[in-house]
Design a protein around this motif. Sequence first.
Motif, short mmCIF file in Angstrom:
data_model
loop_
_atom_site.label_atom_id
_atom_site.label_comp_id
_atom_site.label_asym_id
_atom_site.label_seq_id
_atom_site.Cartn_x
_atom_site.Cartn_y
_atom_site.Cartn_z
N ARG A 28 29.76 -5.86 36.15
CA ARG A 28 29.55 -5.01 37.74
C ARG A 28 28.18 -5.99 38.14
O ARG A 28 28.39 -5.96 39.53
CB ARG A 28 29.17 -3.61 37.37
N LEU A 29 27.33 -6.40 37.56
CA LEU A 29 26.30 -7.20 38.20
C LEU A 29 26.77 -8.40 38.63
O LEU A 29 26.27 -9.01 39.55
CB LEU A 29 25.10 -7.36 37.13
N ALA A 30 27.59 -9.08 37.79
CA ALA A 30 28.23 -10.25 38.09
C ALA A 30 29.26 -10.00 39.47
O ALA A 30 28.95 -10.94 40.42
CB ALA A 30 29.26 -10.80 37.36
N ASP A 31 29.93 -8.89 39.80
CA ASP A 31 30.22 -8.73 40.83
C ASP A 31 29.44 -8.47 42.14
O ASP A 31 29.71 -8.97 43.29
CB ASP A 31 31.13 -7.27 40.79
N PHE A 32 28.21 -7.80 41.88
CA PHE A 32 27.16 -7.82 42.84
C PHE A 32 26.98 -9.26 43.46
O PHE A 32 26.75 -9.79 44.56
CB PHE A 32 25.89 -7.19 42.57
N ALA A 33 26.80 -10.30 42.41
CA ALA A 33 26.39 -11.62 42.87
C ALA A 33 27.44 -12.32 43.78
O ALA A 33 27.13 -12.92 44.52
CB ALA A 33 26.10 -12.52 41.54
N LEU A 34 28.64 -11.95 43.27
CA LEU A 34 29.73 -12.61 43.97
C LEU A 34 29.63 -11.87 45.50
O LEU A 34 30.08 -12.73 46.46
CB LEU A 34 31.21 -12.36 43.31
N GLU A 35 29.61 -10.78 45.66
CA GLU A 35 29.76 -9.95 46.86
C GLU A 35 28.40 -10.45 47.71
O GLU A 35 28.68 -10.57 48.97
CB GLU A 35 29.55 -8.38 46.51
N ALA A 36 27.36 -10.64 47.06
CA ALA A 36 26.22 -11.38 48.05
C ALA A 36 26.56 -12.55 48.46
O ALA A 36 25.53 -13.24 49.29
CB ALA A 36 24.95 -11.28 46.90
N GLY A 37 27.44 -13.43 47.88
CA GLY A 37 27.72 -14.63 48.29
C GLY A 37 26.96 -15.83 47.78
O GLY A 37 26.77 -16.84 48.44
N VAL A 38 26.37 -15.66 46.42
CA VAL A 38 26.04 -16.64 45.82
C VAL A 38 26.51 -17.89 45.84
O VAL A 38 27.96 -17.88 45.81
CB VAL A 38 25.44 -16.27 44.31
N ASP A 39 26.02 -19.09 45.22
CA ASP A 39 26.82 -20.29 45.20
C ASP A 39 27.10 -20.30 43.84
O ASP A 39 28.02 -21.55 43.39
CB ASP A 39 25.91 -21.54 45.47
N GLY A 40 26.60 -19.78 42.54
CA GLY A 40 27.03 -19.93 41.50
C GLY A 40 26.10 -18.87 40.64
O GLY A 40 25.23 -18.15 41.21
N VAL A 41 26.40 -18.61 39.24
CA VAL A 41 25.53 -17.77 38.35
C VAL A 41 25.04 -18.67 37.29
O VAL A 41 25.70 -19.56 37.10
CB VAL A 41 26.16 -16.59 38.03
N VAL A 42 24.06 -18.06 36.61
CA VAL A 42 23.56 -18.66 35.31
C VAL A 42 23.48 -17.79 34.28
O VAL A 42 22.91 -16.47 34.52
CB VAL A 42 22.33 -19.34 35.69
N PHE A 43 24.08 -17.96 33.20
CA PHE A 43 23.91 -16.98 31.85
C PHE A 43 24.18 -17.80 30.70
O PHE A 43 25.05 -18.69 30.67
CB PHE A 43 24.76 -15.83 31.95
N PRO A 44 23.22 -17.57 29.62
CA PRO A 44 22.25 -16.49 29.53
C PRO A 44 21.15 -17.47 29.87
O PRO A 44 20.90 -18.97 29.48
CB PRO A 44 22.05 -16.01 28.25
N GLY A 45 19.89 -16.96 30.24
CA GLY A 45 18.77 -17.54 30.38
C GLY A 45 17.40 -16.76 29.85
O GLY A 45 17.62 -15.50 29.45
N MET A 46 16.36 -17.00 30.29
CA MET A 46 15.09 -16.30 29.93
C MET A 46 15.16 -14.96 30.70
O MET A 46 14.81 -14.07 29.93
CB MET A 46 13.75 -17.14 30.44
N ALA A 47 15.64 -14.88 31.89
CA ALA A 47 15.74 -13.53 32.50
C ALA A 47 16.99 -12.90 31.86
O ALA A 47 17.07 -11.71 32.30
CB ALA A 47 16.07 -13.67 34.15
N SER A 48 17.73 -13.48 30.99
CA SER A 48 18.87 -12.59 30.37
C SER A 48 18.44 -11.87 28.89
O SER A 48 19.19 -11.52 28.16
CB SER A 48 20.21 -13.37 30.03
N GLU A 49 17.07 -12.29 28.59
CA GLU A 49 16.37 -11.91 27.21
C GLU A 49 17.38 -12.55 26.31
O GLU A 49 17.63 -12.00 25.00
CB GLU A 49 16.73 -10.33 27.06
#
Length: 301
Positions: A28-49
Motif C-alpha cells: 500500500r505504501l508502494a501504491d502511495f509512491a506510484l500515486e504521488a508520481g515518483v520516478d522510481g522507488v528504492v528498497f531496501p535501504g537504511m530508511a527500510s531498517e
Amino acid sequence: MTQIAGVFPVLPTPFTPEGPPDVAAFLRLADFALEAGVDGVVFPGMASEVETLSAEERAQMVAALGKHLGGRTTFVVGASHADPAQSAARAREGQAAGAVAAMIMAPPGCGQDVAQHVAFYRAVAEAAPGVVIMLQNAPAPNGAGLPPEKVAAIAAEVPAIRYVKEETLPCGQHVTRILAAATTLDGVMGGAGARFILDELARGACGTMPALELADAHVALWKAWQRGDRAEARRIYTLTLPLLAFQMTFRVRATKEVLKRRGLLTHTGARAAGPKLDEGDVAEIGELIATAKPAMTMHVP
C-alpha cells in the motif's frame, strides 16, 4: 538502460504488531509512491531498517515489490552487504524482480582505502554480471564517508558503477566535485533525506532519494525545478524542511508517524535502534506536519 533521475523514495518496512514485516501494508505504501508520481522507488535501504531484516524477509519483500510494481515505475534494489558474494546475491534477487540497478555501500571496514573499495565492487560485479551498480557513499558509522575524488577513482576502475548516491556532508559541494572528477558516471543522486535537495539540484544532481513520507511534495518540488520555477521549488522546500530536520533525529520512527497521520500506515512499530518519540515529540511532529501540509498534494492529514 533506464535513466535514473527524479524522485526515488526509499520505501520503509512496516511491521505487524506481532513483529514480522507487513507485506500488505508495504505494498500500500508502494501504491502511495506510484500515486504521488515518483520516478522510481528504492528498497531496501537504511530508511527500510534493512539492517534488521533477515535474508529471507529481504528476499520476500523484494520479490513482492517487483511483482506488485510490474514495471509501472523504475525499481532500484538495495543490495549492500559486508560480503561481496552476498551483496551480489541481493543484486541478482533485485534483478530477477525487475530492478534496473543495485544500490550498494561497501562495508565501513574498507575505510579510505580505494583499492579495498575497488576490490569489493569488482567482486560484486563479477558475481552479478550485467548488474548496474549505484555506489552509496554514506558517512560513518554506516559508510566510509569517502571524499569525492576517491568516489570518482573507484567508479573509474569498476565499469559497472554507473551512479552514485552521495550522502556525505557538505552534500552539494561533493556533488560538484564528483561530477567534475568522474567522467564515467551517468549521474549522481542526492541523499541525506532531501534536506539539501535544492543545493544538490543546483550543482547537477540528477535527483533525490529521500524517505517516503513527503513523496508527493518532493515530486512537486522536482517538477517545479524541471520547469524552471525556482521560487515554487523553494517554497515547497521551506515548508518541508522543518519536518525533515526532525526526521534526521528520529529517522524511520518519524517517517512512520507521518505516514500514520496521513492515513497511509496503521502500525508504526520499528525494529531499528535509535530514539523513540515521547509525548513532547508527538506534539511537535503534529506542528511540523501542519507546517508541511500546504506542500502535500494528496492524503492530506
